[in-house]
Design a protein around this motif. Structure first.
Motif, PDB file in Angstrom:
ATOM      1  N   THR A 261       0.844  -1.200   0.000  1.00  0.00           N
ATOM      2  CA  THR A 261       0.000   0.000   0.000  1.00  0.00           C
ATOM      3  C   THR A 261       0.882   1.253   0.000  1.00  0.00           C
ATOM      4  OG1 THR A 261      -0.075  -0.009   2.420  1.00  0.00           O
ATOM      5  CG2 THR A 261      -1.837  -1.175   1.247  1.00  0.00           C
ATOM      6  N   PRO A 262       0.355   2.404  -0.425  1.00  0.00           N
ATOM      7  CA  PRO A 262       1.155   3.630  -0.426  1.00  0.00           C
ATOM      8  C   PRO A 262       1.774   3.911   0.937  1.00  0.00           C
ATOM      9  CG  PRO A 262      -0.832   3.969  -1.689  1.00  0.00           C
ATOM     10  CD  PRO A 262      -0.971   2.620  -1.038  1.00  0.00           C
ATOM     11  N   TYR A 263       3.063   4.208   0.924  1.00  0.00           N
ATOM     12  CA  TYR A 263       3.814   4.495   2.152  1.00  0.00           C
ATOM     13  C   TYR A 263       3.170   5.678   2.877  1.00  0.00           C
ATOM     14  CZ  TYR A 263       7.944   5.480   5.061  1.00  0.00           C
ATOM     15  OH  TYR A 263       8.797   5.702   6.114  1.00  0.00           O
ATOM     16  N   TRP A 264       3.124   5.616   4.194  1.00  0.00           N
ATOM     17  CA  TRP A 264       2.351   6.583   4.978  1.00  0.00           C
ATOM     18  C   TRP A 264       2.839   8.023   4.810  1.00  0.00           C
ATOM     19  CZ3 TRP A 264       4.062   9.778   8.939  1.00  0.00           C
ATOM     20  CH2 TRP A 264       5.383   9.563   9.352  1.00  0.00           C
ATOM     21  N   ASN A 265       4.127   8.202   4.584  1.00  0.00           N
ATOM     22  CA  ASN A 265       4.682   9.559   4.539  1.00  0.00           C
ATOM     23  C   ASN A 265       5.308   9.830   3.174  1.00  0.00           C
ATOM     24  OD1 ASN A 265       5.556  12.095   5.301  1.00  0.00           O
ATOM     25  ND2 ASN A 265       7.445  11.327   6.237  1.00  0.00           N
ATOM     26  N   VAL A 266       4.528   9.662   2.107  1.00  0.00           N
ATOM     27  CA  VAL A 266       5.047   9.906   0.770  1.00  0.00           C
ATOM     28  C   VAL A 266       4.073  10.799   0.013  1.00  0.00           C
ATOM     29  CG1 VAL A 266       3.926   7.916  -0.329  1.00  0.00           C
ATOM     30  CG2 VAL A 266       6.052   8.816  -1.283  1.00  0.00           C
ATOM     31  N   ASP A 267       4.613  11.646  -0.855  1.00  0.00           N
ATOM     32  CA  ASP A 267       3.792  12.492  -1.706  1.00  0.00           C
ATOM     33  C   ASP A 267       3.500  11.787  -3.021  1.00  0.00           C
ATOM     34  OD1 ASP A 267       3.481  14.686  -0.047  1.00  0.00           O
ATOM     35  OD2 ASP A 267       5.362  15.599  -0.693  1.00  0.00           O
ATOM     36  N   PHE A 268       2.274  11.983  -3.548  1.00  0.00           N
ATOM     37  CA  PHE A 268       1.988  11.640  -4.929  1.00  0.00           C
ATOM     38  C   PHE A 268       2.577  12.736  -5.814  1.00  0.00           C
ATOM     39  CE2 PHE A 268      -1.976   9.417  -3.236  1.00  0.00           C
ATOM     40  CZ  PHE A 268      -1.456   8.148  -3.439  1.00  0.00           C
ATOM     41  N   VAL A 269       3.392  12.367  -6.822  1.00  0.00           N
ATOM     42  CA  VAL A 269       3.970  13.370  -7.732  1.00  0.00           C
ATOM     43  C   VAL A 269       3.726  12.917  -9.165  1.00  0.00           C
ATOM     44  CG1 VAL A 269       5.729  14.206  -6.135  1.00  0.00           C
ATOM     45  CG2 VAL A 269       6.232  12.227  -7.552  1.00  0.00           C
ATOM     46  N   LYS A 270       3.513  13.890 -10.049  1.00  0.00           N
ATOM     47  CA  LYS A 270       3.216  13.591 -11.448  1.00  0.00           C
ATOM     48  C   LYS A 270       4.445  13.806 -12.325  1.00  0.00           C
ATOM     49  CE  LYS A 270      -1.740  14.526 -11.596  1.00  0.00           C
ATOM     50  NZ  LYS A 270      -2.807  15.305 -12.263  1.00  0.00           N
ATOM     51  N   ASP A 271       4.637  12.897 -13.302  1.00  0.00           N
ATOM     52  CA  ASP A 271       5.712  13.080 -14.273  1.00  0.00           C
ATOM     53  C   ASP A 271       5.194  13.878 -15.458  1.00  0.00           C
ATOM     54  OD1 ASP A 271       4.264  11.320 -15.883  1.00  0.00           O
ATOM     55  OD2 ASP A 271       5.549   9.596 -15.437  1.00  0.00           O
ATOM     56  N   THR A 272       6.024  14.046 -16.474  1.00  0.00           N
ATOM     57  CA  THR A 272       5.662  14.888 -17.616  1.00  0.00           C
ATOM     58  C   THR A 272       4.509  14.311 -18.431  1.00  0.00           C
ATOM     59  OG1 THR A 272       7.438  13.803 -18.860  1.00  0.00           O
ATOM     60  CG2 THR A 272       7.946  15.917 -17.807  1.00  0.00           C
ATOM     61  N   ASP A 273       4.214  13.031 -18.264  1.00  0.00           N
ATOM     62  CA  ASP A 273       3.091  12.403 -18.961  1.00  0.00           C
ATOM     63  C   ASP A 273       1.817  12.411 -18.124  1.00  0.00           C
ATOM     64  OD1 ASP A 273       4.639  11.744 -21.231  1.00  0.00           O
ATOM     65  OD2 ASP A 273       5.416   9.955 -20.202  1.00  0.00           O
ATOM     66  N   GLY A 274       1.887  12.967 -16.927  1.00  0.00           N
ATOM     67  CA  GLY A 274       0.723  13.004 -16.054  1.00  0.00           C
ATOM     68  C   GLY A 274       0.536  11.765 -15.221  1.00  0.00           C
ATOM     69  N   ASN A 275       1.451  10.789 -15.330  1.00  0.00           N
ATOM     70  CA  ASN A 275       1.367   9.591 -14.504  1.00  0.00           C
ATOM     71  C   ASN A 275       1.864   9.890 -13.091  1.00  0.00           C
ATOM     72  OD1 ASN A 275       0.421   7.976 -16.687  1.00  0.00           O
ATOM     73  ND2 ASN A 275       2.532   7.803 -17.446  1.00  0.00           N
ATOM     74  N   ILE A 276       1.396   9.095 -12.139  1.00  0.00           N
ATOM     75  CA  ILE A 276       1.628   9.391 -10.725  1.00  0.00           C
ATOM     76  C   ILE A 276       2.680   8.449 -10.151  1.00  0.00           C
ATOM     77  CG2 ILE A 276       0.550   9.525  -8.443  1.00  0.00           C
ATOM     78  CD1 ILE A 276      -2.098  10.077  -9.882  1.00  0.00           C
ATOM     79  N   TRP A 277       3.698   9.048  -9.519  1.00  0.00           N
ATOM     80  CA  TRP A 277       4.760   8.287  -8.867  1.00  0.00           C
ATOM     81  C   TRP A 277       4.613   8.419  -7.354  1.00  0.00           C
ATOM     82  CZ3 TRP A 277       8.956   5.607 -11.166  1.00  0.00           C
ATOM     83  CH2 TRP A 277       8.976   5.652 -12.567  1.00  0.00           C
ATOM     84  N   TYR A 278       4.968   7.348  -6.661  1.00  0.00           N
ATOM     85  CA  TYR A 278       4.931   7.324  -5.201  1.00  0.00           C
ATOM     86  C   TYR A 278       5.672   6.067  -4.759  1.00  0.00           C
ATOM     87  CZ  TYR A 278       0.920   4.359  -6.445  1.00  0.00           C
ATOM     88  OH  TYR A 278       0.120   3.408  -6.992  1.00  0.00           O
ATOM     89  N   THR A 279       5.698   5.801  -3.488  1.00  0.00           N
ATOM     90  CA  THR A 279       6.299   4.554  -2.999  1.00  0.00           C
ATOM     91  C   THR A 279       5.249   3.754  -2.253  1.00  0.00           C
ATOM     92  OG1 THR A 279       7.060   5.585  -0.934  1.00  0.00           O
ATOM     93  CG2 THR A 279       8.603   5.564  -2.786  1.00  0.00           C
ATOM     94  N   VAL A 280       5.422   2.435  -2.263  1.00  0.00           N
ATOM     95  CA  VAL A 280       4.523   1.542  -1.538  1.00  0.00           C
ATOM     96  C   VAL A 280       5.334   0.730  -0.542  1.00  0.00           C
ATOM     97  CG1 VAL A 280       2.794   1.394  -3.362  1.00  0.00           C
ATOM     98  CG2 VAL A 280       4.711  -0.215  -3.351  1.00  0.00           C
ATOM     99  N   ALA A 281       4.653   0.200   0.473  1.00  0.00           N
ATOM    100  CA  ALA A 281       5.343  -0.526   1.548  1.00  0.00           C
ATOM    101  C   ALA A 281       4.502  -1.713   1.987  1.00  0.00           C
ATOM    102  CB  ALA A 281       5.606   0.400   2.725  1.00  0.00           C
ATOM    103  N   ASP A 282       5.183  -2.666   2.625  1.00  0.00           N
ATOM    104  CA  ASP A 282       4.449  -3.775   3.218  1.00  0.00           C
ATOM    105  C   ASP A 282       3.869  -3.341   4.562  1.00  0.00           C
ATOM    106  OD1 ASP A 282       6.578  -3.719   4.940  1.00  0.00           O
ATOM    107  OD2 ASP A 282       7.521  -5.534   4.173  1.00  0.00           O
ATOM    108  N   ASP A 283       3.250  -4.249   5.264  1.00  0.00           N
ATOM    109  CA  ASP A 283       2.524  -3.893   6.487  1.00  0.00           C
ATOM    110  C   ASP A 283       3.419  -3.327   7.580  1.00  0.00           C
ATOM    111  OD1 ASP A 283       0.177  -4.675   5.343  1.00  0.00           O
ATOM    112  OD2 ASP A 283       0.151  -6.688   6.238  1.00  0.00           O
ATOM    113  N   VAL A 284       4.686  -3.756   7.611  1.00  0.00           N
ATOM    114  CA  VAL A 284       5.578  -3.336   8.694  1.00  0.00           C
ATOM    115  C   VAL A 284       6.717  -2.455   8.181  1.00  0.00           C
ATOM    116  CG1 VAL A 284       5.047  -5.251  10.238  1.00  0.00           C
ATOM    117  CG2 VAL A 284       6.795  -5.538   8.474  1.00  0.00           C
ATOM    118  N   ASN A 285       6.592  -1.953   6.969  1.00  0.00           N
ATOM    119  CA  ASN A 285       7.571  -1.032   6.379  1.00  0.00           C
ATOM    120  C   ASN A 285       8.975  -1.620   6.293  1.00  0.00           C
ATOM    121  OD1 ASN A 285       5.614   0.970   6.047  1.00  0.00           O
ATOM    122  ND2 ASN A 285       6.005   1.840   8.074  1.00  0.00           N
ATOM    123  N   THR A 286       9.055  -2.927   6.039  1.00  0.00           N
ATOM    124  CA  THR A 286      10.373  -3.545   5.850  1.00  0.00           C
ATOM    125  C   THR A 286      10.771  -3.589   4.377  1.00  0.00           C
ATOM    126  OG1 THR A 286       9.348  -5.738   5.762  1.00  0.00           O
ATOM    127  CG2 THR A 286      10.149  -4.954   7.910  1.00  0.00           C
TER     128      THR A 286
END
Length: 821
Positions: A261-286
């Motif tokens: 799921t999306p990492y709790w402290n990450v921003d959604f950011v858009k690239d030049t094509d309008g696609n969305i980048w972010y980071t995801v994490a497991d349940d315990v952030n390992t």
């Protein structure tokens, strides 16, 4: 119970200045924003801007003293389509064009608010920004302002404190994210994550709607991110991700990658094509890694999947479309379809304890990262990933970004207070800039230079001690000496204020005499023979006072002590809630204070030996009050009529309200103001301006928060941009001076030469000066030419001078000009 009051007095060795040989110490760290312009990189700090030439690695410091920057505290920067950079400051907007800072353009000069926080630009070209309560937009050459205050309320009758945090542009609307928790600091920090966010939706015509209640939108304290896909708004808090379709909020799993799921402290950011980048994490952030959400297909793609146990917690998109991802040990840069990996240790020569900001820059196909905290290089150093070069800050040896108080002893060591480049370093003292709070706890409210050459302060309790005691303290090397001013066997005891005259220090305080009664005391300490005399209600007619409780609050009653000052005859004058006391061990005289508004109370008092006046500044009052110790009469004067040009009352976090007016070692009162003027008391509430002769000007040009004529014989000014000091202290000019500006200079800006036109050159028009001098921003005379008395104009070659702001002085006339090479 203890009550602390902010009251500063500084005692000095001499009070005289002759030559304007000002030197400057500052800190070039604490970068809050940065933007490239050609080969130049401009880095906004809390005390100005660093300009870096990435070709030559040459740097210069820009602030309100050597540029037209609106304020020294930089909040944000925005690159505009014409190549210029818009700069948001605590006091308005500035513009950088071709490397030159100006504030005269319409977008700057017509800005309808004071503070500029973050800056945004819509796809339609509209500029949006905000202050604490207002949203401002610039469109078609004009500003509009929307105040959301009236719409921020729990119900129809109850409002609540709030502070705007960020904006998000969604089509023609702007979503205003505001925090409903009242802040305890006065400056804007956009990276705060522990927030309780509500939302107001506005457009250029006003407020459209608000989301302020739990049943109106998914409200939760923590971190947030917001973006959009077409007409839908995507909202992420620390619980989940939500979609708003214009009518209702719904949770969504479309941004999940398998079980991640999306990492709790990450921003959604858009690239030049309008696609969305972010980071995801497991349940315990390992395991944390970057992903891309394709807005057309809805597919989530994982990147850097070959890395074992990844902890890649941040993704950023640069202006040229470059994607940068961070882990604790590695930096990943995506160029086209390839990822380049840089290891902090092996590639950059740093350690795992070196961290970077999340705002990299791309200049001439090179990626520059800025260190935040570091053990290998100074913080705010630039690291170029491609060539591994390290560019250290323009200045980092002096630890304070801005100064609110400064005191210098006879050894040249100082006690400083201000905003430090090291978090938590509030009070530091030389020569190793040790943090006083490492050794102590408690609030230091009084700091003073004493004639033995040392600096003394109250309010400090060593960490191994369990209770407060009536000490004043000083130091030598790293050893702190504490002087017991008596009554240390009593409860609820402190030193509220102290003053000195020669070898004698008088301390004023109170202690718990009975269950709810406090006895005022005065202790007299002889520095030379180390003797102590103690007086309280048991052996003198000093008063007592008591308190009463009303729930959580208590009130003080009767004669409560506030401040103490010694006159020429070493009489102790004590300010109380009832008025003045003239204390001698055998007799105490009372002088009730005049009637005034009950909401007005004195902030501090100072004694001037020449005029025998005790001067008072009162909060919530436009008047300056004074008491003459010879005639024992009170009087007042409007501050506007006192000769002080600007404001001398300032509010600093942690100190309450501080007044920059103090008695120096000659027992004369001096003051400074927010315009950078210095004054000397002239009796009956009036002040006389002192010519600082800074770049030929009588004032500094930025607020002077504190002044110190130190025991080392130097004159110090504590300012927003650092510390200024002068080695020559032989004579103070007591006459009032005004800046003349009868000089015209062309071209301005100049590169090869300037043409000066001034009546002061031609002798038959009254010209009396044989010299034309040019000064740089530090007050150094960089060019001195003879005046041609045959004509009013004179051409001067300035081609050898580097780019910057300069001042021409002809006689008493001064004019500013700019050189661009």
């Amino acid at each position: 119970m203890k009550t602390f009051y902010s009251f500063l007095v500084l005692l000095i060795i001499t009070s005289q200045i002759t030559h304007s040989e000002w030197q400057y110490r500052y800190n070039g760290q604490g970068i809050k924003a940065s933007s490239p312009q050609g080969d130049l990189l401009f880095m906004g700090r809390e005390n100005g801007i660093t300009e870096l030439n990435t070709k030559t690695n040459e740097m210069q410091n820009l602030n309100t003293l050597n540029s037209d920057l609106k304020s020294n505290y930089i909040n944000s920067m925005l690159n505009l389509d014409d190549g210029s950079i818009l700069v948001g400051t605590m006091n308005g907007l500035s513009l950088i064009q071709d490397g030159i800072i100006s504030s005269d353009e319409t977008i700057c000069s017509t800005y309808p608010d004071d503070e500029v926080r973050l800056l945004y630009k819509s796809e339609q070209g509209t500029i949006w920004t905000f202050s604490s309560h207002k949203v401002n937009c610039f469109k078609n050459g004009a500003w509009k302002s929307i105040d959301i205050s009236d719409s921020v309320r729990y119900n129809d009758t109850t409002t609540y404190p709030f502070d705007i945090w960020r904006l998000f542009i969604h089509g023609e609307d702007v979503w205003v994210l505001f925090n409903d928790n009242k802040k305890t600091y006065t400056k804007f920090y956009s990276n705060t994550i522990d927030l309780q966010i509500r939302i107001a939706v506005v457009n250029e015509n006003g407020i459209v709607k608000t989301f302020q209640k739990q049943d109106e939108f998914p409200m939760k304290q923590g971190s947030y991110s917001i973006t959009d896909i077409g007409d839908e708004v995507i909202w992420k808090n620390s619980d989940s991700v939500y979609i708003y379709n214009g009518n209702e909020w719904k949770t969504t799993n479309k941004f999940n990658f398998k079980d991640y799921t999306p990492y709790w402290n990450v921003d959604f950011v858009k690239d030049t094509d309008g696609n969305i980048w972010y980071t995801v994490a497991d349940d315990v952030n390992t395991a944390i890694f970057p992903v891309n959400y394709n807005v057309k297909t809805g597919e989530v793609t994982r990147y850097l999947d070959k890395i074992v146990n990844p902890l890649i917690f941040r993704v950023k998109i640069l202006d040229d479309g470059t994607i940068v991802a961070y882990s604790y040990n590695n930096i990943y840069v995506k160029k086209n379809d390839l990822w380049e990996e840089y290891n902090v240790k092996t590639d950059l020569g740093l350690t795992n304890n070196d961290y970077f900001t999340i705002f990299p820059n791309r200049i001439n196909n090179k990626t520059y990262l800025t260190t935040t905290t570091s053990v290998t290089v100074p913080s705010s150093s630039l690291i170029c990933l491609e060539d591994k070069s390290i560019i250290k800050p323009i200045a980092y040896d002096f630890p304070f970004i801005s100064l609110t108080r400064v005191y210098i002893n006879s050894r040249g060591e100082g006690l400083y207070e201000g905003v430090s480049s090291t978090p938590g370093m509030k009070y530091q003292y030389q020569t190793a800039y040790l943090n006083l709070m490492q050794f102590s706890i408690g609030m230091i409210t009084k700091i003073k230079n004493v004639e033995d050459g040392n600096i003394y302060f109250n309010g400090m309790r060593l960490k191994q001690e369990t209770v407060d005691a009536p000490f004043i303290s000083t130091w030598e090397d790293i050893n702190i000496t504490k002087i017991d001013m008596g009554y240390s066997d009593k409860d609820v005891v402190d030193v509220k204020d102290f003053d000195s005259n020669g070898d004698i220090i008088y301390a004023l305080g109170s202690y718990l005499f009975e269950e709810d009664t406090m006895s005022v005391y005065v202790s007299i300490y002889n520095i030379k023979d180390k003797t102590l005399q103690m007086y309280d209600k048991t052996n003198s007619d000093l008063p007592d006072w008591y308190w009463t409780y009303a729930g959580m609050f208590y009130s003080q009653h009767d004669t409560v002590e506030k401040n103490i000052q010694l006159d020429n005859d070493k009489n102790a004058w004590i300010l109380t809630t009832k008025g003045l006391l003239k204390f001698k061990p055998d007799k105490t005289e009372k002088f009730p204070k005049p009637r005034m508004n009950p909401n007005v109370y004195y902030l501090n008092m100072e004694y001037d030996a020449k005029y025998n006046d005790i001067l008072f500044f009162a909060q919530n009052s436009s008047k300056l009050w004074y008491f003459n110790t010879i005639t024992t009469t009170w009087d007042s004067l409007e501050i506007a009529d006192s000769g002080i040009k600007g404001s001398i009352s300032k509010n600093f976090t942690g100190n309450g309200t501080v007044v920059s007016c103090k008695k120096l070692i000659d027992n004369r009162i001096y003051a400074s103001d927010n315009l950078g003027y210095l004054y000397k008391y002239a009796g009956q509430g009036h002040f006389q301006q002192i010519d600082l002769n800074f770049n030929g000007m009588p004032n500094l040009g930025c607020p002077i928060h504190d002044i110190c004529l130190g025991g080392d014989g130097k004159f110090y000014l504590a300012t927003d941009v650092g510390l200024f000091y002068n080695d020559n202290l032989n004579s103070v000019e007591d006459k009032e001076t005004e800046l003349k500006s009868d000089i015209s200079i062309s071209p301005n800006p100049a590169s090869d030469y300037i043409l000066i036109d001034s009546p002061s050159i031609k002798r038959d028009l009254g010209g009396v000066s044989d010299e034309i001098k040019i000064f740089n921003i530090f007050g150094e005379c960089v060019l001195n030419v003879g005046a041609n008395h045959e004509m009013t104009q004179q051409k001067i070659d300035v081609s050898a001078l580097p780019t910057g702001v300069y001042f021409v002085k002809v006689g008493k006339e001064v004019q500013k000009f700019v050189i661009i090479n």
